[in-house]
Design a protein around this motif. Structure first.
Motif, short mmCIF file in Angstrom:
data_model
loop_
_atom_site.label_atom_id
_atom_site.label_comp_id
_atom_site.label_asym_id
_atom_site.label_seq_id
_atom_site.Cartn_x
_atom_site.Cartn_y
_atom_site.Cartn_z
N MET A 1 0.85 -1.17 0.00
CA MET A 1 0.00 0.00 0.00
C MET A 1 0.90 1.24 0.00
O MET A 1 1.81 1.35 0.81
N THR A 2 0.59 2.17 -0.90
CA THR A 2 1.38 3.40 -0.99
C THR A 2 1.02 4.35 0.14
O THR A 2 -0.04 4.23 0.76
N PRO A 3 1.87 5.33 0.41
CA PRO A 3 1.55 6.32 1.46
C PRO A 3 0.23 7.06 1.20
O PRO A 3 -0.54 7.29 2.14
N GLN A 4 -0.05 7.39 -0.06
CA GLN A 4 -1.30 8.08 -0.35
C GLN A 4 -2.51 7.17 -0.12
O GLN A 4 -3.53 7.63 0.40
N GLU A 5 -2.38 5.91 -0.47
CA GLU A 5 -3.48 4.97 -0.23
C GLU A 5 -3.73 4.84 1.27
O GLU A 5 -4.89 4.82 1.70
N LYS A 6 -2.67 4.79 2.05
CA LYS A 6 -2.81 4.71 3.51
C LYS A 6 -3.50 5.95 4.05
O LYS A 6 -4.38 5.86 4.93
#
Length: 72
Positions: free
Chosen positions: A1-6
């Motif tokens: 999971m990418t930082p933006q998705e998180k």
């Protein structure tokens, strides 16, 4: 999971939903629909609801609000 998705997941869990305007203003994410698509591909159940209103010029418009879907 990418930082933006998180960031998106955390925001939805804390506040219940998110719109593109909220994502841009509060999280600095300008392509929310793309992040939602990525999350869905990763197995996260997110549902889209359409909301209707008027823009600042009084014209009718609509936007998407994303929420977590029911767990299956």
């Amino acid at each position: 999971m990418t930082p933006q998705e998180k960031l998106v997941i955390d925001y939805i869990q804390q506040r219940g939903s998110i719109t593109s305007r909220e994502a841009s203003a509060e999280l600095g994410i300008d392509r929310l629909a793309s992040r939602i698509s990525d999350l869905r591909k990763g197995g996260v159940n997110i549902v889209k609801e359409w909301e209707y209103g008027r823009n600042r010029r009084g014209k009718k418009c609509h936007w998407a609000r994303y929420r977590m879907g029911a767990r299956t």
